[in-house]
Design a protein around this motif. Structure first.
Motif, PDB file in Angstrom:
ATOM      1  N   THR A 579       0.906  -1.411  -0.027  1.00  0.00           N
ATOM      2  CA  THR A 579       0.063   0.032   0.055  1.00  0.00           C
ATOM      3  C   THR A 579       0.679   1.222   0.148  1.00  0.00           C
ATOM      4  O   THR A 579       1.857   1.040   0.160  1.00  0.00           O
ATOM      5  N   ASP A 580       0.234   2.458  -0.037  1.00  0.00           N
ATOM      6  CA  ASP A 580       0.786   3.671  -0.229  1.00  0.00           C
ATOM      7  C   ASP A 580       1.655   3.907   1.124  1.00  0.00           C
ATOM      8  O   ASP A 580       2.559   4.947   1.301  1.00  0.00           O
ATOM      9  N   SER A 581       1.200   3.104   2.258  1.00  0.00           N
ATOM     10  CA  SER A 581       1.742   3.627   3.598  1.00  0.00           C
ATOM     11  C   SER A 581       3.076   2.675   3.667  1.00  0.00           C
ATOM     12  O   SER A 581       3.601   2.657   5.024  1.00  0.00           O
ATOM     13  N   ARG A 587       9.687  -0.626   0.198  1.00  0.00           N
ATOM     14  CA  ARG A 587       8.825  -1.060  -0.747  1.00  0.00           C
ATOM     15  C   ARG A 587       9.542  -1.882  -1.830  1.00  0.00           C
ATOM     16  O   ARG A 587       9.095  -2.813  -2.359  1.00  0.00           O
ATOM     17  N   HIS A 649      -2.040   1.753   7.204  1.00  0.00           N
ATOM     18  CA  HIS A 649      -1.870   0.724   6.317  1.00  0.00           C
ATOM     19  C   HIS A 649      -2.965  -0.227   6.296  1.00  0.00           C
ATOM     20  O   HIS A 649      -3.471  -0.756   5.270  1.00  0.00           O
ATOM     21  N   GLN A 652      -5.764   1.190   3.901  1.00  0.00           N
ATOM     22  CA  GLN A 652      -5.581   0.910   2.782  1.00  0.00           C
ATOM     23  C   GLN A 652      -5.344  -0.433   2.270  1.00  0.00           C
ATOM     24  O   GLN A 652      -6.008  -0.908   0.972  1.00  0.00           O
ATOM     25  N   LEU A 653      -4.990  -1.397   3.147  1.00  0.00           N
ATOM     26  CA  LEU A 653      -5.111  -2.759   2.810  1.00  0.00           C
ATOM     27  C   LEU A 653      -6.490  -3.483   2.705  1.00  0.00           C
ATOM     28  O   LEU A 653      -6.809  -4.158   1.761  1.00  0.00           O
ATOM     29  N   TYR A 655      -8.926  -1.542   1.778  1.00  0.00           N
ATOM     30  CA  TYR A 655      -9.645  -1.076   0.479  1.00  0.00           C
ATOM     31  C   TYR A 655      -9.093  -2.070  -0.756  1.00  0.00           C
ATOM     32  O   TYR A 655      -9.801  -2.453  -1.634  1.00  0.00           O
ATOM     33  N   ASN A 656      -7.707  -2.521  -0.781  1.00  0.00           N
ATOM     34  CA  ASN A 656      -7.303  -3.244  -1.958  1.00  0.00           C
ATOM     35  C   ASN A 656      -7.703  -4.734  -1.788  1.00  0.00           C
ATOM     36  O   ASN A 656      -8.429  -5.179  -2.767  1.00  0.00           O
TER      37      ASN A 656
END
Length: 688
Positions: A579-581, A587, A649, A652-653, A655-656
């Protein structure tokens, strides 16, 4: 005095039940159809003189199967002497004197509402019963017979004292109880807007000259003298107004036909009049003045604020009805306030403020002696003490259960005193959800709370469909909250617990001894020849709390740590996790490992640029197989990448993962074993 207990037999969903009440505040919670409204109705049948005492067939408990005797309903309320002297009224014992069960302190008295077929109708009932029995009747047939031929012949009675004595309760003593009920849907506009309304007019009249009545510097004679002066002043001023009106009205024009009709032979008509203070109160209208000084009609005010104003009016009326204003014989002795769903029309802050006010004013100014509230609001339960909560629910066998969360603690033990204090301190609006749900999953942190519902959908066992709440307890404090659910009907304290399925998902968080301190570590750091603990200390202690309705779920493979670590370990090549976090420096490492994971060996993955070499060496020294070592590389770097932003995180996870579920070709995703087992168990399925 207070209502300490109510016993219900054959009334609606109460087959034979008993509820214990507090001296003061009683907050009754429970899911829909658990019987909260029925309980309030039962109280009204005894104490509310404005409630119809006539019931219907539908008011009987439908589980009755024996009709040899006509079914009857009995509802008994036990009044008990208060343990707090300040809560006793000098008229209390006199009011219940003929209903006493026990005269030794603390005294107890009982009122029973009974709905039954009188003896003179029994012969006819037996004849109809005999005729019906010849046709192989069902239970439904019996009820139909009662509805068609006997329910209109049923009578209601309120008895005082022991029921077998059949002593009718005196109506004048029943009148000393003031039962004020505020339903969830209230048309307050009809009650509050003008002095023409009888209730508001009476309140205005009572509080007329209240400044003098409360003036402690004046004795009673001087108070009466000052009030008389005001009344005389009002009479003179109002007379001047009436005289002015008389001068403006042309009486002769109105009565010019009186002589023609012969009416004047009986005397000449004329107009006179005066207006009393009470009559003029009807001209007053309730207006709302906002902060800018602008006034608006109450009809233009918000419904929530109008409901609060209405509550204030009801409290004022209760104070009035207990005072000498209505006469010594008419004054109420025991005012009680019953509110169904106070959260209706009120946002959380207003709910909290209302309840705080009611709690602070209980037994003050003779307004409310006992308060009963039914609610679905977690904000209200968070605002009251644990001892004030009564939980009603229906268990898996469709049996009505009543629990008292505040009574599960043995306060002679330091451990239980600590647990109760902790729960009361941290049972906020979010955590209070555990008291309302059908089933509960307790988790350590925010990440688990955010992700768990989505993870359950990957297992095709969505929690929301089973009314299962996920509650984040903010750490490893499971043992405090589990006392609320550790049910044992044979135990003097545990019998008050909520008998509801509770799953605890606990991080394994292994530790090892470094010098003289136990420190958290990764599972691959543990060496067999050193002192270590494969799972966290609290896991083993929680095992003692396991029961038929409580279960503990932890990753006990020896390769687990936390949710983030375990998810990466189970999904080492799933880029949904990125994720973006995720910290940028990690990463790139994670992406490279995932790209090569399926084809590369452990030795090759070790050579990935910037991979932690020390970690790889530790993994190589374990007895793990090739695949688990590779998973360990991913899990370690992923854990490090998200450990400083777990909540962000997790959002966002989530959401994914949801987006993946909704896609035409979802990517495979594996749930950590302990999460899968908890989801399966809480859904009532085997996970063996």
């Amino acid at each position: 005095m207070y209502i300490s207990k109510i016993k219900l037999k054959n009334f609606r969903n109460f087959s034979e039940s008993e509820l214990v009440f507090n001296d003061g505040v009683n907050v009754i919670i429970g899911h829909n159809n658990s019987g909260k409204t029925n309980l309030l109705k039962a109280l009204s049948l005894i104490f509310d003189n404005n409630t119809s005492k006539k019931l219907t067939v539908d008011d009987f408990n439908q589980s009755i199967s024996d009709f040899q005797n006509p079914p009857r309903i009995d509802i008994s309320a036990i009044m008990k002497q208060s343990e707090k002297p300040e809560n006793e009224n000098k008229e209390d014992q006199n009011t219940v004197s003929t209903w006493l069960l026990d005269i030794t302190p603390p005294y107890e008295a009982m009122l029973t509402y009974s709905f039954f077929l009188p003896d003179q109708e029994l012969e006819e009932y037996e004849k109809e019963l005999e005729k019906l029995s010849k046709s192989n009747p069902t239970v439904k047939d019996y009820w139909r017979m009662i509805k068609r031929k006997f329910i209109r012949k049923y009578i209601s009675r309120i008895y005082g004292g022991r029921l077998e004595l059949n002593n009718r309760a005196e109506s004048e003593k029943l009148d000393r109880f003031d039962f004020q009920f505020l339903g969830p849907v209230r048309d307050v506009e009809k009650t509050m807007f003008t002095g023409r309304n009888p209730m508001l007019k009476e309140i205005l009249d009572y509080f007329l000259d209240d400044d003098i009545a409360k003036n402690d510097k004046l004795d009673e004679d001087h108070k009466r003298e000052e009030i008389d002066k005001r009344e005389n002043q009002f009479y003179n001023d109002s007379k001047a107004v009436i005289d002015l009106l008389k001068r403006r009205v042309e009486v002769n024009s109105i009565l010019e036909y009186s002589s023609d009709t012969g009416a004047s032979l009986g005397g000449k008509p004329k107009f006179e009049g005066e207006i009393s203070e009470s009559e003029l109160l009807s001209a007053l209208k309730l207006l709302i003045e906002n902060k800018t000084g602008i006034t608006i009609p109450a009809t233009h005010n918000g419904l929530g604020y109008n409901n609060l104003i209405y509550v204030a009016l009801v409290l004022a009326k209760m104070q009035m009805d207990c005072s000498s204003y209505v006469g010594v014989e008419n004054a109420k002795v025991f005012p009680m306030l019953i509110i169904e769903e106070p959260e209706a029309h009120l946002h959380p802050a207003m709910q909290f403020k209302l309840l705080k006010f009611l709690k602070e004013n209980i037994n003050q100014e003779k307004q409310v002696r006992q308060l009963f509230i039914t609610t679905h609001s977690t904000h209200i339960t968070a605002a009251v003490a644990l001892d004030e909560i009564i939980c009603m629910y229906v268990d898996d066998s469709d049996t009505l259960c009543v629990s008292y969360p505040g009574n599960v603690f043995d306060l002679t033990k330091d451990e239980d005193r600590k647990s109760k204090a902790y729960v009361e301190r941290f049972l906020d609006a979010t955590k209070s959800d555990m008291l309302f749900s059908d089933k509960v999953i307790l988790v350590e942190g925010l990440a688990e709370q955010i992700l768990l519902d989505c993870l359950s959908e990957y297992e095709n066992k969505p929690l929301v469909d089973r009314h299962i709440s996920v509650v984040n307890i903010g750490g490893r404090y499971f043992e405090h909250f589990l006392k609320l659910f550790n049910f044992d009907k044979k135990d003097v304290f545990k019998k008050h617990a909520i008998n509801r399925m509770v799953a605890c998902i606990v991080d394994s968080d292994p530790t090892r001894l470094e010098d003289t301190k136990w420190k958290k570590c990764f599972p691959f750091e543990i060496k067999e020849d050193e002192k270590h603990k494969g799972i966290a200390d609290n896991v083993s202690s929680l095992e003692s709390d396991k029961s038929s309705n409580i279960s503990i779920f932890c990753n006990e493979t020896g390769k687990g740590k936390t949710l983030e670590y375990d998810i990466a370990f189970e999904n080492p090549d799933c880029k949904l996790l990125i994720t973006d976090s995720v910290i940028p420096m990690h990463r790139k490492i994670i992406e490279q490992i995932m790209d090569n994971y399926s084809t590369a060996s452990f030795k090759s993955l070790k050579e990935t640029p910037n991979v932690d070499a020390d970690v790889c060496n530790l993994l190589e020294e374990t007895g793990w197989d090739e695949d688990d070592k590779k998973k360990g590389i991913v899990a370690y770097h992923y854990f490090k990448a998200v450990s400083n932003a777990k909540g962000e995180h997790a959002m966002q996870l989530e959401y994914n993962l949801r987006k993946n579920l909704e896609s035409d070709k979802p990517v495979s995703f594996n749930i950590p074993t302990n999460f899968n087992e908890a989801i399966t168990w809480i859904n009532g399925l085997s996970h063996d």
